[in-house]
Design an enzyme around this catalytic site. Sequence first.
Site, mmCIF file in Angstrom:
data_model
loop_
_atom_site.group_PDB
_atom_site.id
_atom_site.type_symbol
_atom_site.label_atom_id
_atom_site.label_comp_id
_atom_site.label_asym_id
_atom_site.label_seq_id
_atom_site.Cartn_x
_atom_site.Cartn_y
_atom_site.Cartn_z
ATOM 1 N N TYR A 157 -62.391 -4.479 -28.494
ATOM 2 C CA TYR A 157 -62.544 -4.851 -27.144
ATOM 3 C C TYR A 157 -63.118 -3.667 -26.182
ATOM 4 C CZ TYR A 157 -60.882 -6.462 -22.153
ATOM 5 O OH TYR A 157 -60.713 -6.372 -21.067
ATOM 6 N N LYS A 161 -66.769 -4.035 -24.259
ATOM 7 C CA LYS A 161 -66.946 -3.720 -22.770
ATOM 8 C C LYS A 161 -67.722 -2.501 -22.543
ATOM 9 C CE LYS A 161 -63.775 -7.210 -21.597
ATOM 10 N NZ LYS A 161 -64.985 -8.193 -20.932
HETATM 11 P P1 NAD Z 1 -58.033 -15.151 -19.293
HETATM 12 O O1 NAD Z 1 -57.111 -14.863 -20.577
HETATM 13 O O2 NAD Z 1 -56.679 -15.256 -18.328
HETATM 14 O O3 NAD Z 1 -58.627 -16.105 -19.452
HETATM 15 C C1 NAD Z 1 -60.223 -15.774 -20.050
HETATM 16 C C2 NAD Z 1 -60.949 -17.409 -19.257
HETATM 17 O O4 NAD Z 1 -62.223 -17.161 -20.471
HETATM 18 C C3 NAD Z 1 -60.311 -18.421 -19.361
HETATM 19 O O5 NAD Z 1 -61.143 -19.609 -18.610
HETATM 20 C C4 NAD Z 1 -61.050 -18.313 -20.835
HETATM 21 O O6 NAD Z 1 -60.898 -20.392 -21.688
HETATM 22 C C5 NAD Z 1 -62.160 -18.083 -21.000
HETATM 23 N N1 NAD Z 1 -62.672 -18.112 -22.303
HETATM 24 C C6 NAD Z 1 -63.021 -17.151 -23.495
HETATM 25 N N2 NAD Z 1 -63.155 -17.162 -24.572
HETATM 26 C C7 NAD Z 1 -64.034 -17.661 -23.693
HETATM 27 C C8 NAD Z 1 -65.405 -18.734 -24.671
HETATM 28 N N3 NAD Z 1 -66.014 -17.938 -26.262
HETATM 29 N N4 NAD Z 1 -66.060 -19.448 -24.083
HETATM 30 C C9 NAD Z 1 -65.807 -19.715 -22.358
HETATM 31 N N5 NAD Z 1 -64.886 -19.078 -21.963
HETATM 32 C C10 NAD Z 1 -64.027 -18.599 -22.711
HETATM 33 O O7 NAD Z 1 -57.912 -13.525 -18.670
HETATM 34 P P2 NAD Z 1 -58.538 -12.792 -17.810
HETATM 35 O O8 NAD Z 1 -56.998 -11.689 -17.943
HETATM 36 O O9 NAD Z 1 -58.522 -13.867 -16.685
HETATM 37 O O10 NAD Z 1 -60.080 -11.995 -18.186
HETATM 38 C C11 NAD Z 1 -61.249 -12.241 -17.232
HETATM 39 C C12 NAD Z 1 -61.966 -11.289 -18.083
HETATM 40 O O11 NAD Z 1 -61.971 -9.539 -17.167
HETATM 41 C C13 NAD Z 1 -62.095 -10.831 -19.475
HETATM 42 O O12 NAD Z 1 -63.521 -10.456 -19.286
HETATM 43 C C14 NAD Z 1 -61.666 -9.887 -19.159
HETATM 44 O O13 NAD Z 1 -61.663 -8.872 -20.548
HETATM 45 C C15 NAD Z 1 -61.547 -8.828 -17.884
HETATM 46 N N6 NAD Z 1 -60.831 -7.599 -18.148
HETATM 47 C C16 NAD Z 1 -59.028 -8.728 -17.797
HETATM 48 C C17 NAD Z 1 -58.224 -7.352 -16.985
HETATM 49 C C18 NAD Z 1 -57.247 -7.917 -16.938
HETATM 50 O O14 NAD Z 1 -56.506 -6.639 -17.029
HETATM 51 N N7 NAD Z 1 -56.464 -9.093 -17.263
HETATM 52 C C19 NAD Z 1 -59.025 -6.220 -17.368
HETATM 53 C C20 NAD Z 1 -59.942 -5.385 -17.276
HETATM 54 C C21 NAD Z 1 -61.367 -6.535 -17.661
#
Ligand code: NAD
Length: 249
Positions: A157, A161
Amino acid sequence: MGKMLEGKVAIITGASRGIGRAIALRFAAEGAAIAFTHVTPSPAAEATEQEIAALGVKVKRYVADAADYAATESLVADVVKEFGRVDILVNNAGITRDGLLMRMSESQWNEVITANLKSAFNFCRVCVPVMMRQRCGSIINLSSVVGVHGNAGQCNYAASKAGIIGLTKSIAAEVGSRGIRANVIAPGFINTDMTGKLSEELRAEWAKQIPLRRAGEGDDVAGAALFLASDLAAYVTGQVLQVDGGMAM
Ligand code: NAD
């Protein structure tokens, strides 16, 4: 004041829930038309679509794997046909498959690099020519503080990133002269399904390390995305904005 994104068209990947959903709703509230993707059909995705429509903007939902290049090409072609342009691209789709290096399988590595990093390449590659013709565009790619600082148990991951940051800075350098900006948001600990899997103890442990003493919400990230998408950030490109309550300074 008028709406900040009136007349703009935004593509947001992975916006059925979580951070992507919050960004889509925030952009829609500021007048942007929204094309969003997600990977598996779900009632939550349909609810998100309806909530966006209720804000009075045009919305179209696509069930598509962002890591599939051919699917991305046809999706973006459809957005251009239906909406006429692409002003804002948010590469938000992402997954985790955590594990220590010593136990990580090749498929765990490949899945995460493909879903998180190749997906962003796909959408940038296909949308940039459209933005070039318009001579304007704002790309926002979701990284993570883990991509900047690393994290035990998340080498796949973190690598994906960190790759997002290199991808984005390179694009910013290549297409700045064409009026296209590209920036990164690196969220810290945000309350979503992705972090919901973690134990209460681990969550409390994280919170202690955050100067603002709370986990973030999707809306905290959406505010930063709105800034980067809008003309307020007209002179901001190639940057990594950490939205993490001060966790990783
Ligand atoms: P989540 O799991 O709640 O939502 C993820 C979304 O991505 C969903 O809509 C899912 O359908 C979609 N998705 C996953 N794989 C996919 C693919 N191959 N094609 C199309 N859609 C796809 O995640 P989140 O927490 O809302 O995270 C959103 C982004 O932010 C991600 O890139 C994650 O890495 C990043 N992020 C999240 C956090 C956190 O603490 N939640 C921290 C840092 C970064």
